[in-house]
Design a protein around this motif. Structure first.
Motif, PDB file in Angstrom:
ATOM      1  N   LYS A  33      96.289 -68.423  32.967  1.00  0.00           N
ATOM      2  CA  LYS A  33      95.969 -69.283  34.110  1.00  0.00           C
ATOM      3  C   LYS A  33      95.270 -68.370  35.111  1.00  0.00           C
ATOM      4  CE  LYS A  33     100.351 -70.512  34.233  1.00  0.00           C
ATOM      5  NZ  LYS A  33     101.643 -71.184  34.551  1.00  0.00           N
ATOM      6  N   LEU A  34      93.956 -68.376  35.036  1.00  0.00           N
ATOM      7  CA  LEU A  34      93.145 -67.341  35.678  1.00  0.00           C
ATOM      8  C   LEU A  34      92.530 -67.850  36.984  1.00  0.00           C
ATOM      9  CD1 LEU A  34      91.942 -64.470  35.229  1.00  0.00           C
ATOM     10  CD2 LEU A  34      90.030 -65.565  34.051  1.00  0.00           C
ATOM     11  N   GLY A  35      92.907 -67.223  38.084  1.00  0.00           N
ATOM     12  CA  GLY A  35      92.299 -67.542  39.371  1.00  0.00           C
ATOM     13  C   GLY A  35      91.012 -66.755  39.553  1.00  0.00           C
ATOM     14  N   PHE A  36      89.977 -67.415  40.027  1.00  0.00           N
ATOM     15  CA  PHE A  36      88.647 -66.810  40.159  1.00  0.00           C
ATOM     16  C   PHE A  36      88.326 -66.704  41.639  1.00  0.00           C
ATOM     17  CE2 PHE A  36      84.118 -67.215  38.142  1.00  0.00           C
ATOM     18  CZ  PHE A  36      83.924 -65.858  38.364  1.00  0.00           C
ATOM     19  N   THR A  37      88.142 -65.470  42.134  1.00  0.00           N
ATOM     20  CA  THR A  37      87.912 -65.292  43.556  1.00  0.00           C
ATOM     21  C   THR A  37      86.721 -64.380  43.816  1.00  0.00           C
ATOM     22  OG1 THR A  37      89.007 -64.739  45.659  1.00  0.00           O
ATOM     23  CG2 THR A  37      89.446 -63.288  43.786  1.00  0.00           C
ATOM     24  N   GLY A  38      86.193 -64.459  45.006  1.00  0.00           N
ATOM     25  CA  GLY A  38      85.034 -63.662  45.403  1.00  0.00           C
ATOM     26  C   GLY A  38      84.329 -64.326  46.565  1.00  0.00           C
ATOM     27  N   ARG A  39      83.551 -63.561  47.287  1.00  0.00           N
ATOM     28  CA  ARG A  39      82.818 -64.078  48.436  1.00  0.00           C
ATOM     29  C   ARG A  39      81.853 -65.186  48.011  1.00  0.00           C
ATOM     30  NH1 ARG A  39      83.438 -62.710  54.023  1.00  0.00           N
ATOM     31  NH2 ARG A  39      83.782 -60.484  54.275  1.00  0.00           N
ATOM     32  N   ASN A  40      81.539 -66.077  48.948  1.00  0.00           N
ATOM     33  CA  ASN A  40      80.556 -67.132  48.677  1.00  0.00           C
ATOM     34  C   ASN A  40      79.214 -66.524  48.284  1.00  0.00           C
ATOM     35  OD1 ASN A  40      82.035 -68.772  51.427  1.00  0.00           O
ATOM     36  ND2 ASN A  40      82.162 -69.511  49.334  1.00  0.00           N
ATOM     37  N   GLY A  41      78.589 -67.126  47.264  1.00  0.00           N
ATOM     38  CA  GLY A  41      77.284 -66.659  46.824  1.00  0.00           C
ATOM     39  C   GLY A  41      77.322 -65.531  45.814  1.00  0.00           C
ATOM     40  N   ARG A  42      78.548 -65.084  45.421  1.00  0.00           N
ATOM     41  CA  ARG A  42      78.642 -63.982  44.451  1.00  0.00           C
ATOM     42  C   ARG A  42      78.444 -64.466  43.016  1.00  0.00           C
ATOM     43  NH1 ARG A  42      82.016 -59.729  46.753  1.00  0.00           N
ATOM     44  NH2 ARG A  42      80.870 -59.164  48.648  1.00  0.00           N
ATOM     45  N   GLY A  43      78.553 -65.793  42.754  1.00  0.00           N
ATOM     46  CA  GLY A  43      78.245 -66.274  41.417  1.00  0.00           C
ATOM     47  C   GLY A  43      79.404 -66.877  40.649  1.00  0.00           C
ATOM     48  N   VAL A 183      94.085 -62.736  37.959  1.00  0.00           N
ATOM     49  CA  VAL A 183      92.993 -62.909  38.918  1.00  0.00           C
ATOM     50  C   VAL A 183      91.726 -62.266  38.370  1.00  0.00           C
ATOM     51  CG1 VAL A 183      92.128 -62.336  41.231  1.00  0.00           C
ATOM     52  CG2 VAL A 183      94.525 -62.975  40.919  1.00  0.00           C
ATOM     53  N   LEU A 184      90.641 -63.032  38.401  1.00  0.00           N
ATOM     54  CA  LEU A 184      89.312 -62.532  38.068  1.00  0.00           C
ATOM     55  C   LEU A 184      88.543 -62.463  39.381  1.00  0.00           C
ATOM     56  CD1 LEU A 184      87.030 -61.883  35.972  1.00  0.00           C
ATOM     57  CD2 LEU A 184      86.578 -64.336  35.890  1.00  0.00           C
ATOM     58  N   SER A 185      88.166 -61.258  39.796  1.00  0.00           N
ATOM     59  CA  SER A 185      87.502 -61.102  41.094  1.00  0.00           C
ATOM     60  C   SER A 185      86.079 -60.577  40.914  1.00  0.00           C
ATOM     61  CB  SER A 185      88.293 -60.152  41.997  1.00  0.00           C
ATOM     62  OG  SER A 185      88.396 -58.867  41.419  1.00  0.00           O
ATOM     63  N   ILE A 186      85.142 -61.252  41.586  1.00  0.00           N
ATOM     64  CA  ILE A 186      83.761 -60.762  41.632  1.00  0.00           C
ATOM     65  C   ILE A 186      83.631 -59.895  42.871  1.00  0.00           C
ATOM     66  CG2 ILE A 186      81.332 -61.378  41.830  1.00  0.00           C
ATOM     67  CD1 ILE A 186      81.792 -63.873  40.357  1.00  0.00           C
ATOM     68  N   ASN A 187      83.510 -58.598  42.669  1.00  0.00           N
ATOM     69  CA  ASN A 187      83.387 -57.659  43.772  1.00  0.00           C
ATOM     70  C   ASN A 187      81.911 -57.388  44.063  1.00  0.00           C
ATOM     71  OD1 ASN A 187      86.253 -57.411  43.683  1.00  0.00           O
ATOM     72  ND2 ASN A 187      86.034 -55.937  42.013  1.00  0.00           N
ATOM     73  N   LYS A 188      81.655 -56.479  44.976  1.00  0.00           N
ATOM     74  CA  LYS A 188      80.260 -56.172  45.324  1.00  0.00           C
ATOM     75  C   LYS A 188      79.495 -55.606  44.140  1.00  0.00           C
ATOM     76  CE  LYS A 188      80.494 -55.236  50.290  1.00  0.00           C
ATOM     77  NZ  LYS A 188      80.305 -54.188  51.317  1.00  0.00           N
ATOM     78  N   THR A 189      80.141 -54.760  43.344  1.00  0.00           N
ATOM     79  CA  THR A 189      79.413 -54.045  42.290  1.00  0.00           C
ATOM     80  C   THR A 189      79.953 -54.286  40.888  1.00  0.00           C
ATOM     81  OG1 THR A 189      80.801 -52.070  42.562  1.00  0.00           O
ATOM     82  CG2 THR A 189      78.794 -52.194  43.889  1.00  0.00           C
ATOM     83  N   ILE A 191      83.043 -56.728  38.215  1.00  0.00           N
ATOM     84  CA  ILE A 191      84.039 -57.785  38.035  1.00  0.00           C
ATOM     85  C   ILE A 191      85.309 -57.146  37.498  1.00  0.00           C
ATOM     86  CG2 ILE A 191      84.649 -59.831  36.686  1.00  0.00           C
ATOM     87  CD1 ILE A 191      81.850 -60.779  36.833  1.00  0.00           C
ATOM     88  N   GLU A 192      86.455 -57.508  38.092  1.00  0.00           N
ATOM     89  CA  GLU A 192      87.730 -56.938  37.681  1.00  0.00           C
ATOM     90  C   GLU A 192      88.715 -58.044  37.325  1.00  0.00           C
ATOM     91  OE1 GLU A 192      88.294 -52.794  40.129  1.00  0.00           O
ATOM     92  OE2 GLU A 192      88.869 -54.651  41.137  1.00  0.00           O
ATOM     93  N   ILE A 193      89.651 -57.718  36.440  1.00  0.00           N
ATOM     94  CA  ILE A 193      90.745 -58.626  36.090  1.00  0.00           C
ATOM     95  C   ILE A 193      92.066 -57.914  36.344  1.00  0.00           C
ATOM     96  CG2 ILE A 193      91.920 -59.837  34.221  1.00  0.00           C
ATOM     97  CD1 ILE A 193      89.256 -60.459  32.998  1.00  0.00           C
ATOM     98  N   SER A 199      98.186 -63.161  46.009  1.00  0.00           N
ATOM     99  CA  SER A 199      98.760 -62.253  47.006  1.00  0.00           C
ATOM    100  C   SER A 199      98.907 -60.840  46.456  1.00  0.00           C
ATOM    101  CB  SER A 199     100.121 -62.775  47.478  1.00  0.00           C
ATOM    102  OG  SER A 199      99.962 -63.944  48.254  1.00  0.00           O
ATOM    103  N   SER A 200      99.337 -60.718  45.195  1.00  0.00           N
ATOM    104  CA  SER A 200      99.470 -59.385  44.598  1.00  0.00           C
ATOM    105  C   SER A 200      98.100 -58.731  44.442  1.00  0.00           C
ATOM    106  CB  SER A 200     100.190 -59.465  43.252  1.00  0.00           C
ATOM    107  OG  SER A 200      99.411 -60.139  42.281  1.00  0.00           O
ATOM    108  N   TRP A 201      97.077 -59.540  44.116  1.00  0.00           N
ATOM    109  CA  TRP A 201      95.714 -59.001  44.030  1.00  0.00           C
ATOM    110  C   TRP A 201      95.251 -58.502  45.397  1.00  0.00           C
ATOM    111  CZ3 TRP A 201      91.274 -60.743  46.558  1.00  0.00           C
ATOM    112  CH2 TRP A 201      90.086 -60.089  46.194  1.00  0.00           C
ATOM    113  N   MET A 202      95.494 -59.287  46.456  1.00  0.00           N
ATOM    114  CA  MET A 202      95.095 -58.881  47.807  1.00  0.00           C
ATOM    115  C   MET A 202      95.796 -57.588  48.215  1.00  0.00           C
ATOM    116  SD  MET A 202      92.878 -60.675  49.710  1.00  0.00           S
ATOM    117  CE  MET A 202      93.421 -60.748  51.430  1.00  0.00           C
ATOM    118  N   GLN A 203      97.076 -57.490  47.883  1.00  0.00           N
ATOM    119  CA  GLN A 203      97.832 -56.293  48.228  1.00  0.00           C
ATOM    120  C   GLN A 203      97.292 -55.079  47.472  1.00  0.00           C
ATOM    121  OE1 GLN A 203     102.082 -55.985  47.036  1.00  0.00           O
ATOM    122  NE2 GLN A 203     102.494 -55.621  49.197  1.00  0.00           N
TER     123      GLN A 203
END
Length: 505
Positions: A33-43, A183-189, A191-193, A199-203
């Motif tokens: 159950k994968l949450g997908f996060t990242g800034r707007n416009g990252r894709g 959590v699947l996060s689109i970062n600036k440079t 993508i990380e899982i 909350s644990s990802w943010m921490q």
């Protein structure tokens, strides 16, 4: 259980020069159950379209499952709900459909109703039920909460928590925390899982950022120290090399050996410095520089900004609000909550209408601004200046420069606010029509933040807006404490921001 493997994925939209993804590789387990996060416009939505095969790309995507996407497009809203379901999923089983509807707290009598008569929340639930009738597919769920009230979000949250095998895009922190296990996060440079909830990802991200900042400072000191040390050692080597030819030197061989040894030491120090420089280059690339926002509110001479007395709102014969009384005083941040259809947006529109303020953010320019009747009294303070953020973004077009000119905004200040909300300079020359939904909403928010107003009226301002930007906006509102009344369904935002709550029922 199987794997979805993405290898060296590279993609850019035709006509643009900046890649949205570049040589991206990772794996997804189809049971997650994968949450997908990242800034707007990252894709985020673009990535889902790539999985669906809607876009051409370089690299490879290997999967043994089929993908299905929410929300479905409903071509004919005049059909009954059952007919809509049959058009989207003709091979459904009725018992299975009723089971999904029951889990979403919908009665099967809804199947006989015309789809267009359903509330936005009911439509969302029906489309989610269809999605989970396809049990062998890997599901791509794109922002299901945007039209859900607080009760609807809780219902859908409990529903999705019992499911698995999906990617979920949402910017509601509590909603994600209740559901996801990765959590699947689109970062600036990159993508990380990570395993865990939002909350644990943010921490973990905060810990990583703090480590990199500390490591960066340490390396800066090391680079400076090693540079000075290399200069000194090289200087000593040069001096030793010159002195070996002096008339007083007894053992030129020893002096030459000493000079060579010092030079070797200087080179070793330089190599250590170069390594520190290279290590430093790897740091800080994914730190989100969220600069503080500054709202341009002004104080009114009156302590009471707005008085609402015995307000009732009717659509034809249908009563939406009845006998509502409250005040907005300086420093209040009033949240309007209630189920879908309880009249939250109608209340805000009634306030605007009564004060003679045109909804300039409406895309329905040919229709009346307010299509309802009001009774009661709404009185604003003399010369009260209001800044309004609408739910609607469909009217936005042209460049940011055009928009700033149209609304008499200081263009530099306006673009500065957007930069702080993670707009890249390349966005400034694009037509707003091609922005993501989150970026469009940020245009409206930046405009309001730049307005020199007494009272801010915001109608669902956070729809599609990424989490980091929500946190920026929260911090701004808490620091500057502007007077405002707003409708929002993000529970964390309401709890953090509201000084008062008016619940409509």
């Amino acid at each position: 259980m199987s794997q979805i493997k993405i290898t060296n994925l590279t993609f850019a939209y035709e006509g643009t020069y900046d890649n949205i993804f570049e040589n991206v590789s990772f794996q997804i387990d189809t049971n997650w159950k994968l949450g997908f996060t990242g800034r707007n416009g990252r894709g985020k939505t673009t990535f889902m379209r790539l999985l669906l095969g809607d876009l051409s790309y370089k690299g490879s995507i290997h999967a043994s499952v089929h993908f299905d996407y929410f929300p479905y497009a409903v071509a004919d809203m005049s059909l009954t709900t059952l007919e809509v379901i049959e058009n989207i999923e003709p091979h459904y089983e009725y018992w299975a459909l009723c089971k999904e509807l029951h889990q979403l707290e919908l009665d099967e009598v809804i199947l006989d109703r015309v789809f267009n008569t359903l509330s936005q929340g009911e439509r969302t639930k029906v489309l989610l039920a269809i999605l989970f009738l396809k049990s062998n597919n890997f599901l791509l769920i794109d922002e299901p909460t945007n039209h859900l009230d607080l009760e609807g979000r809780e219902c859908v949250s409990n529903y999705l928590k019992c499911k698995k095998g999906f990617i979920l895009i949402s910017h509601d922190r509590m909603f994600l925390d209740h559901i996801i296990d990765h959590v699947l996060s689109i970062n600036k440079t990159n993508i990380e899982i990570q395993k865990g909830n939002f909350s644990s990802w943010m921490q973990n991200k905060a810990y990583q950022d703090q480590f990199e900042i500390a490591e960066n400072e340490k390396l800066l000191k090391d680079i400076h120290r090693l540079g000075e040390s290399a200069k000194r050692t090289a200087g000593w080597s040069d001096l030793a090399e010159k002195n070996k030819f002096g008339s007083e030197v007894v053992d030129r061989g020893f002096a030459g050996h000493k000079a060579a040894k010092l030079m070797k030491r200087a080179k070793a120090i330089s190599q250590r410095r170069e390594k520190a420089v290279e290590d430093k280059k790897k740091l800080l690339k994914n730190i989100e520089a969220a600069d503080a926002l500054e709202i341009k509110q002004v104080d009114h001479f009156s302590n009471t900004y707005l008085t609402v007395e015995s307000l009732s709102v009717n659509y034809g014969k249908n009563a939406i609000l009845s006998d509502l009384t409250f005040k907005i005083e300086k420093g209040n941040r009033i949240a309007i909550i209630g189920s879908n259809g309880s009249g939250k947006s109608s209340l805000l529109k009634a306030i605007l209408h009564s004060l003679g303020i045109k909804e300039t953010e409406s895309s329905s320019a040919k229709e009346p601004v307010v299509k309802f009747q009001t009774t009661g009294n709404i009185k604003g303070a003399k010369d009260l200046v209001i800044s309004y953020v609408s739910q609607d973004t469909s009217h936005l077009k042209g460049t940011l420069k055009d928009y700033a000119l149209e609304h008499a905004l200081d263009e530099s200040l306006f673009k500065s606010m957007l930069s702080k909300l993670d707009f890249d300079v390349v966005q400034f020359e694009k037509d707003i029509r091609f922005f993501s939904e989150g970026q469009k909403k940020k245009v409206l928010l930046a405009k309001s933040i730049c307005d020199r107003a007494h009272l801010y009226i915001w109608d669902e301002p956070l729809n599609y807006v990424d989490v980091l930007s929500r946190v920026q906006i929260e911090e701004m509102l808490l620091f500057y404490a502007p007077t405002m009344i707003f409708v929002e369904h993000d529970q964390a935002f309401i709890e953090n921001i509201a000084t008062e709550i008016i619940e409509l029922g």
